[in-house]
Motif scaffolding. Sequence first.
Motif, PDB file in Angstrom:
ATOM      1  N   SER A  32       7.398   1.815   1.098  1.00 39.07           N
ATOM      2  CA  SER A  32       6.913   0.808   2.037  1.00 39.07           C
ATOM      3  C   SER A  32       6.285   1.508   3.238  1.00 39.07           C
ATOM      4  O   SER A  32       6.450   2.709   3.436  1.00 39.07           O
ATOM      5  CB  SER A  32       8.052  -0.110   2.495  1.00 39.07           C
ATOM      6  OG  SER A  32       8.928   0.572   3.369  1.00 39.07           O
ATOM      7  N   THR A  52      10.706  -0.404  11.962  1.00 37.29           N
ATOM      8  CA  THR A  52      10.661  -1.559  11.069  1.00 37.29           C
ATOM      9  C   THR A  52      10.069  -1.114   9.740  1.00 37.29           C
ATOM     10  O   THR A  52       9.217  -0.222   9.690  1.00 37.29           O
ATOM     11  CB  THR A  52       9.804  -2.703  11.648  1.00 37.29           C
ATOM     12  OG1 THR A  52       8.477  -2.232  11.855  1.00 37.29           O
ATOM     13  CG2 THR A  52      10.380  -3.211  12.960  1.00 37.29           C
ATOM     14  N   LYS A  54      10.022  -2.582   5.149  1.00 41.77           N
ATOM     15  CA  LYS A  54      10.356  -3.652   4.210  1.00 41.77           C
ATOM     16  C   LYS A  54      10.964  -3.075   2.941  1.00 41.77           C
ATOM     17  O   LYS A  54      10.552  -2.013   2.472  1.00 41.77           O
ATOM     18  CB  LYS A  54       9.109  -4.443   3.820  1.00 41.77           C
ATOM     19  CG  LYS A  54       8.597  -5.353   4.902  1.00 41.77           C
ATOM     20  CD  LYS A  54       7.455  -6.205   4.393  1.00 41.77           C
ATOM     21  CE  LYS A  54       6.973  -7.139   5.494  1.00 41.77           C
ATOM     22  NZ  LYS A  54       5.896  -8.008   5.014  1.00 41.77           N
ATOM     23  N   GLU A  56      11.045  -4.438  -0.711  1.00 45.58           N
ATOM     24  CA  GLU A  56      10.338  -5.479  -1.440  1.00 45.58           C
ATOM     25  C   GLU A  56       9.655  -6.369  -0.414  1.00 45.58           C
ATOM     26  O   GLU A  56       8.818  -5.889   0.328  1.00 45.58           O
ATOM     27  CB  GLU A  56      11.273  -6.177  -2.414  1.00 45.58           C
ATOM     28  CG  GLU A  56      11.792  -5.219  -3.484  1.00 45.58           C
ATOM     29  CD  GLU A  56      12.836  -5.811  -4.399  1.00 45.58           C
ATOM     30  OE1 GLU A  56      13.337  -6.930  -4.144  1.00 45.58           O
ATOM     31  OE2 GLU A  56      13.143  -5.130  -5.400  1.00 45.58           O
ATOM     32  N   THR A  57      10.022  -7.637  -0.310  1.00 46.66           N
ATOM     33  CA  THR A  57       9.357  -8.500   0.681  1.00 46.66           C
ATOM     34  C   THR A  57      10.226  -8.748   1.911  1.00 46.66           C
ATOM     35  O   THR A  57       9.799  -9.427   2.830  1.00 46.66           O
ATOM     36  CB  THR A  57       8.981  -9.858   0.047  1.00 46.66           C
ATOM     37  OG1 THR A  57      10.178 -10.480  -0.437  1.00 46.66           O
ATOM     38  CG2 THR A  57       7.988  -9.668  -1.088  1.00 46.66           C
ATOM     39  N   ASP A  58      11.430  -8.191   1.930  1.00 46.37           N
ATOM     40  CA  ASP A  58      12.355  -8.436   3.033  1.00 46.37           C
ATOM     41  C   ASP A  58      12.140  -7.446   4.175  1.00 46.37           C
ATOM     42  O   ASP A  58      12.233  -6.237   3.977  1.00 46.37           O
ATOM     43  CB  ASP A  58      13.803  -8.311   2.548  1.00 46.37           C
ATOM     44  CG  ASP A  58      14.158  -9.353   1.510  1.00 46.37           C
ATOM     45  OD1 ASP A  58      13.591 -10.469   1.555  1.00 46.37           O
ATOM     46  OD2 ASP A  58      15.000  -9.049   0.647  1.00 46.37           O
ATOM     47  N   PRO A  59      11.891  -7.952   5.397  1.00 42.69           N
ATOM     48  CA  PRO A  59      11.738  -7.056   6.545  1.00 42.69           C
ATOM     49  C   PRO A  59      13.091  -6.495   6.979  1.00 42.69           C
ATOM     50  O   PRO A  59      14.110  -7.181   6.908  1.00 42.69           O
ATOM     51  CB  PRO A  59      11.144  -7.954   7.626  1.00 42.69           C
ATOM     52  CG  PRO A  59      11.548  -9.336   7.253  1.00 42.69           C
ATOM     53  CD  PRO A  59      11.699  -9.356   5.750  1.00 42.69           C
ATOM     54  N   HIS A  60      13.083  -5.228   7.427  1.00 41.44           N
ATOM     55  CA  HIS A  60      14.295  -4.575   7.919  1.00 41.44           C
ATOM     56  C   HIS A  60      13.980  -3.776   9.174  1.00 41.44           C
ATOM     57  O   HIS A  60      12.827  -3.431   9.433  1.00 41.44           O
ATOM     58  CB  HIS A  60      14.892  -3.663   6.842  1.00 41.44           C
ATOM     59  CG  HIS A  60      15.485  -4.444   5.724  1.00 41.44           C
ATOM     60  ND1 HIS A  60      16.717  -5.043   5.823  1.00 41.44           N
ATOM     61  CD2 HIS A  60      15.000  -4.760   4.499  1.00 41.44           C
ATOM     62  CE1 HIS A  60      16.966  -5.691   4.705  1.00 41.44           C
ATOM     63  NE2 HIS A  60      15.946  -5.534   3.881  1.00 41.44           N
ATOM     64  N   SER A  82      19.398  -2.275   9.083  1.00 41.07           N
ATOM     65  CA  SER A  82      19.798  -3.583   8.562  1.00 41.07           C
ATOM     66  C   SER A  82      19.942  -3.605   7.042  1.00 41.07           C
ATOM     67  O   SER A  82      20.637  -4.471   6.510  1.00 41.07           O
ATOM     68  CB  SER A  82      18.798  -4.666   9.015  1.00 41.07           C
ATOM     69  OG  SER A  82      17.498  -4.385   8.525  1.00 41.07           O
ATOM     70  N   TRP A  83      19.362  -2.681   6.321  1.00 39.97           N
ATOM     71  CA  TRP A  83      19.516  -2.618   4.863  1.00 39.97           C
ATOM     72  C   TRP A  83      20.557  -1.589   4.447  1.00 39.97           C
ATOM     73  O   TRP A  83      21.401  -1.857   3.614  1.00 39.97           O
ATOM     74  CB  TRP A  83      18.174  -2.288   4.200  1.00 39.97           C
ATOM     75  CG  TRP A  83      18.193  -2.421   2.710  1.00 39.97           C
ATOM     76  CD1 TRP A  83      18.108  -3.580   1.987  1.00 39.97           C
ATOM     77  CD2 TRP A  83      18.295  -1.357   1.755  1.00 39.97           C
ATOM     78  NE1 TRP A  83      18.147  -3.299   0.646  1.00 39.97           N
ATOM     79  CE2 TRP A  83      18.270  -1.937   0.473  1.00 39.97           C
ATOM     80  CE3 TRP A  83      18.419   0.020   1.852  1.00 39.97           C
ATOM     81  CZ2 TRP A  83      18.342  -1.186  -0.694  1.00 39.97           C
ATOM     82  CZ3 TRP A  83      18.493   0.765   0.690  1.00 39.97           C
ATOM     83  CH2 TRP A  83      18.454   0.169  -0.565  1.00 39.97           C
TER      84      TRP A  83
END
Length: 155
Positions: A32, A52, A54, A56-60, A82-83
């Motif tokens: 990403s 920041t 991502k 896949e499609t999830d922002p982190h 956050s992930w």
Amino acid sequence: MALPPPFNDLSGEWKGSKRVFLQGEQGPVHASRIRMTIATAARNSFLMLAYTWKFETDPHEGVLLLGYDNEKQVATAAWGDSWHMSKRLLNCAGRIGRDDRFDVSGHYAAPPGPDWGWRIALQRVSPQALAIAMFNISPEGGEDIAVRIALDRET
């Protein structure tokens, strides 16, 4: 307490790529884009990296706070993402090597088994480029790449 060169003038905006290795280099890799803001904190005592990205499609989002005790020559860090970290901070300690690499490690719980290790290495590649690598360390001491980040300073 202050970070020595080459880490004391990294403040600014950075962008690049982040690769997450889900099972070491032999397993699946997720790539990403990443954006990072680097700033000094607490009267130039620490360096804060906020980023920041991502999955896949999830922002982190993540944050890495770096410190250095000049007298004891000990590097420290606190990292949260956050992930990766499930809302906990990973506290790390280590050193700055002769190759000017900021290298720290810590441990995290992996129930029901023993704790695992995590190592973070940050190196200034050039005045305009940074590399960050993160490694998973098994309880037996085996180390596998988990994250590679390549950053260029925005101009």
